[in-house]
Motif scaffolding. Structure first.
Motif, mmCIF file in Angstrom:
data_model
loop_
_atom_site.group_PDB
_atom_site.id
_atom_site.type_symbol
_atom_site.label_atom_id
_atom_site.label_comp_id
_atom_site.label_asym_id
_atom_site.label_seq_id
_atom_site.Cartn_x
_atom_site.Cartn_y
_atom_site.Cartn_z
ATOM 1 N N UNK A 26 -7.153 -6.329 -32.634
ATOM 2 C CA UNK A 26 -6.777 -6.737 -31.244
ATOM 3 C C UNK A 26 -7.828 -6.115 -30.385
ATOM 4 N N UNK A 27 -7.850 -4.950 -30.235
ATOM 5 C CA UNK A 27 -8.755 -4.119 -29.093
ATOM 6 C C UNK A 27 -10.170 -4.849 -28.943
ATOM 7 N N UNK A 28 -10.729 -5.173 -30.319
ATOM 8 C CA UNK A 28 -12.040 -5.860 -30.268
ATOM 9 C C UNK A 28 -11.761 -7.512 -29.802
ATOM 10 N N UNK A 29 -10.740 -7.959 -30.022
ATOM 11 C CA UNK A 29 -10.506 -9.291 -29.416
ATOM 12 C C UNK A 29 -10.563 -9.149 -28.004
ATOM 13 N N UNK A 30 -9.806 -8.300 -27.402
ATOM 14 C CA UNK A 30 -9.601 -8.042 -25.819
ATOM 15 C C UNK A 30 -11.053 -7.586 -25.333
ATOM 16 N N UNK A 31 -11.715 -6.897 -26.068
ATOM 17 C CA UNK A 31 -13.016 -6.353 -25.576
ATOM 18 C C UNK A 31 -14.119 -7.467 -25.480
ATOM 19 N N UNK A 33 -13.306 -10.458 -24.467
ATOM 20 C CA UNK A 33 -12.787 -11.627 -23.451
ATOM 21 C C UNK A 33 -11.718 -12.112 -23.766
ATOM 22 N N UNK A 34 -11.107 -11.920 -24.856
ATOM 23 C CA UNK A 34 -9.910 -12.776 -25.342
ATOM 24 C C UNK A 34 -8.497 -12.115 -24.600
ATOM 25 N N UNK A 35 -7.709 -12.979 -24.341
ATOM 26 C CA UNK A 35 -6.323 -12.689 -23.603
ATOM 27 C C UNK A 35 -5.354 -11.961 -24.799
ATOM 28 N N UNK A 36 -4.292 -11.216 -24.049
ATOM 29 C CA UNK A 36 -3.291 -10.593 -24.923
ATOM 30 C C UNK A 36 -2.434 -11.707 -25.532
ATOM 31 N N UNK A 37 -2.403 -12.896 -25.054
ATOM 32 C CA UNK A 37 -1.400 -13.934 -25.513
ATOM 33 C C UNK A 37 -2.142 -15.079 -26.179
#
Length: 147
Positions: A26-31, A33-37
């Protein structure tokens, strides 16, 4: 509620290594540029929920097995009958699912040892009178020893 918030609610139910893996993903995804939803975040939450479900089902199975341990003075038959039919009377309670427990083999009037996993409880009303007579003999001996 976001997948991260939902994950926080069940995090205490997850093994540490699984939680760390999901957190890293999840952290890698957000880092990146992904969104939390994003759907990916929900996919990670679903993975966590699946782990919890498997762990819960394993716990239920363990509890059910514990509930089906041999109990003193109850009747049992072989769980997997290969060869001749056997009926047992438990002389003691089992300590665990795999511990050997002292029983009377009513089909040949002998003391033997069985594991809880290898037998199923039998209703005394379905047991032949000749086997009940053997059981009565042992129960009488036990009662006399208890005096």
């Amino acid at each position: 509620m976001t997948p991260i918030e939902k994950l926080n609610q069940i995090s205490h139910l997850l093994p540490t290594h699984a939680l760390q893996d999901i957190d890293k993903r999840m952290s890698d995804w957000l880092a990146s540029g992904g969104k939390d939803d994003d759907p990916y975040m929900y996919q990670q939450l679903q993975y966590a929920e699946n782990i919890v479900a498997v762990l819960n089902s394993n716990l239920v199975l363990a509890i059910e097995r514990r509930l089906h341990m041999i109990e003193k003075h109850k009747f049992y038959v072989n769980r997997f009958t290969v060869g001749r039919y056997q009926v047992y009377l438990a002389l003691e309670d089992s300590e665990s699912q795999t511990s050997l427990t002292k029983v009377v083999d009513l089909t040949d009037d002998s003391i033997t040892y069985r594991e809880s996993e290898s037998v199923c409880e039998a209703d005394s009303r379905s047991i032949d009178d000749e086997y009940l007579a053997v059981a009565a003999k042992y129960l009488k001996q036990i009662a006399e020893q208890g005096r």
